[in-house]
Design an enzyme around this catalytic site. Structure first.
Site, PDB file in Angstrom:
ATOM      1  N   ASP A  97     106.718  67.408  80.414  1.00  0.00           N
ATOM      2  CA  ASP A  97     106.240  66.556  81.707  1.00  0.00           C
ATOM      3  C   ASP A  97     104.923  67.088  81.660  1.00  0.00           C
ATOM      4  OD1 ASP A  97     106.001  65.711  83.990  1.00  0.00           O
ATOM      5  OD2 ASP A  97     107.413  67.443  85.280  1.00  0.00           O
ATOM      6  N   HIS A 111     112.666  61.741  91.623  1.00  0.00           N
ATOM      7  CA  HIS A 111     112.326  62.377  92.344  1.00  0.00           C
ATOM      8  C   HIS A 111     112.984  61.672  93.846  1.00  0.00           C
ATOM      9  CE1 HIS A 111     108.669  64.223  91.719  1.00  0.00           C
ATOM     10  NE2 HIS A 111     108.816  63.548  90.147  1.00  0.00           N
ATOM     11  N   ALA A 145     103.259  71.321  89.992  1.00  0.00           N
ATOM     12  CA  ALA A 145     102.518  70.268  89.168  1.00  0.00           C
ATOM     13  C   ALA A 145     102.715  69.850  87.806  1.00  0.00           C
ATOM     14  CB  ALA A 145     100.429  70.070  90.084  1.00  0.00           C
ATOM     15  N   GLY A 146     104.054  69.342  87.386  1.00  0.00           N
ATOM     16  CA  GLY A 146     104.194  69.038  86.202  1.00  0.00           C
ATOM     17  C   GLY A 146     104.204  70.842  85.216  1.00  0.00           C
ATOM     18  N   HIS A 194     102.104  63.313  80.522  1.00  0.00           N
ATOM     19  CA  HIS A 194     101.020  63.198  81.537  1.00  0.00           C
ATOM     20  C   HIS A 194      99.270  63.215  81.034  1.00  0.00           C
ATOM     21  CE1 HIS A 194     103.555  61.629  85.459  1.00  0.00           C
ATOM     22  NE2 HIS A 194     104.512  63.059  84.977  1.00  0.00           N
TER      23      HIS A 194
END
Length: 384
Positions: A268, A189, A306-307, A59
């Protein structure tokens, strides 16, 4: 004349195995046949040469995010990961408004067409509210095929993967649509059952998004998606090997069941990769990084991981020094397998003659000392 570079003396990891005291010759940005007797340009005795890493799920990094919609910020993230050996990467978005995601995809498509990226991965918004992790719950939606098609079209032929929860209304039809358009459908997810996951695989899903994370646990009477994704040879499973997302025994289980040819190490990573602790953005959310672990700072998902802040050179070193994977298996998981899945293995993912000269030089302790991309040193080894 085109300059030739001869790397000599290292352990070279080829698809056929490790070559001791090997030689690798580069010309015109590609790996070429060696000329006998040609003097070496670089003496890399005591080092390793492995293919450049391929990250199919990232990301951001270097303080920058692919979700910003800013091409310069995206290039900052690209450069940050290249410095850590990732010579090929797919830019991952995070759940947002459809129009915003479409605008982000258009920017990332241009960078893909320029050769800076290998494509776009949409992670969300078509995911389960019960397993949303760091994604903003209020922006989630069911995977209506028309909405899925809108995002695919916004990427102008550069969409490589989309993560969705196949148990949601429209999920299986969306998986079929993605497969028909040559886009990898990834299960992630998700709150899916074992049986529903098998249906998704039969419909065309071929990737498990960060297996074990953001999905039901493996239970003895309700095996859920984990068992379905591990057991099917059509599925490649992503693993985040940072020591936070997975226990080493779980990673060992995945390799034992799926094998190195079906495992892809990913980062990620969000914008904090390669940076210090502090506050960062992940799409519309604020993330606090403490002791290199990223968590949502506030809102309904506060505290969720978060990642990561991982880079693939760290994942590689951990794989061979802590997880005790054979070097050849680590190379498959970091280069060959994701390259094949993304359809770029004709150019990258291994050190075969004719492929791009994308490579990483590691010292005897598997620390990164050099990175070459298309024959150009991005990180120049301090040896001769």
């Amino acid at each position: 004349m085109v300059e030739r570079t001869v790397l000599d003396g290292a352990r070279v990891v080829l698809p056929t195995g490790v070559v001791e005291n090997g030689r690798l010759t580069v010309e015109g940005g590609r790996i070429v046949a060696d000329a006998a007797g040609e003097p070496p340009t670089w003496d890399l005795t005591g080092h390793w040469i492995v293919p450049g890493f391929v990250d199919m799920h990232v990301h951001g990094g270097g303080g920058a995010s692919f979700s910003s919609g800013d091409p310069e910020e995206a290039l900052t993230a690209i450069r940050a990961h290249r410095a850590h050996g990732t010579t090929t990467m797919v830019a991952s978005t995070v759940t947002g408004d459809l129009d915003d995601l479409a605008r982000q995809a258009a920017v990332l498509a241009e960078l893909t067409q320029q050769g800076d990226l290998a494509g776009v991965h949409f992670e969300g918004p078509f995911i389960s509210p019960h397993r949303c992790g760091a994604h903003q719950p209020g922006l989630l939606r069911d995977p209506d095929p028309s909405d899925v098609r809108k995002l695919v079209d916004a990427a102008h032929g550069t969409a490589r993967m989309m993560t969705l929860a196949p148990e949601l209304p429209g999920g299986l039809d969306s998986v079929r649509l993605l497969a028909d358009h040559g886009v990898v459908a990834a299960v992630g997810h998700t709150d899916s059952t074992y049986e529903a996951t098998l249906d998704a695989i039969d419909a065309g899903a071929t990737v498990a998004t960060h297996l074990f994370n953001a999905m039901p646990p493996l239970l003895h009477r309700a095996p859920g998606p984990i068992a379905a994704l591990l057991e099917d040879d059509r599925v490649t499973v992503e693993l985040i090997n940072d020591g936070t997302h997975l226990h080493p025994s779980v990673l060992e289980l995945a390799f034992a069941r799926a094998g190195a040819d079906r495992v892809a190490f990913i980062t990620d990573a969000m914008g904090a990769a390669g940076m210090s602790d502090g506050m960062y953005a992940l799409g519309p959310m604020r993330v606090e990084v403490k002791d290199a672990v990223a968590r949502i700072a506030d809102g309904p998902t506060a505290g969720s991981i978060a990642g990561s802040t991982l880079t693939l050179d760290t994942a590689f070193r951990r794989a061979v020094t802590i997880d005790r994977l054979p070097v050849e298996d680590a190379v498959r998981a970091l280069s060959a397998t994701p390259a094949r899945l993304l359809g770029v293995d004709d150019r990258v993912g291994s050190l075969d003659e004719g492929k791009d000269a994308d490579l990483v030089v590691l010292d005897g302790s598997f620390g990164l000392v050099g990175v070459m991309r298309k024959g150009e040193w991005l990180v120049r080894p301090e040896v001769r």
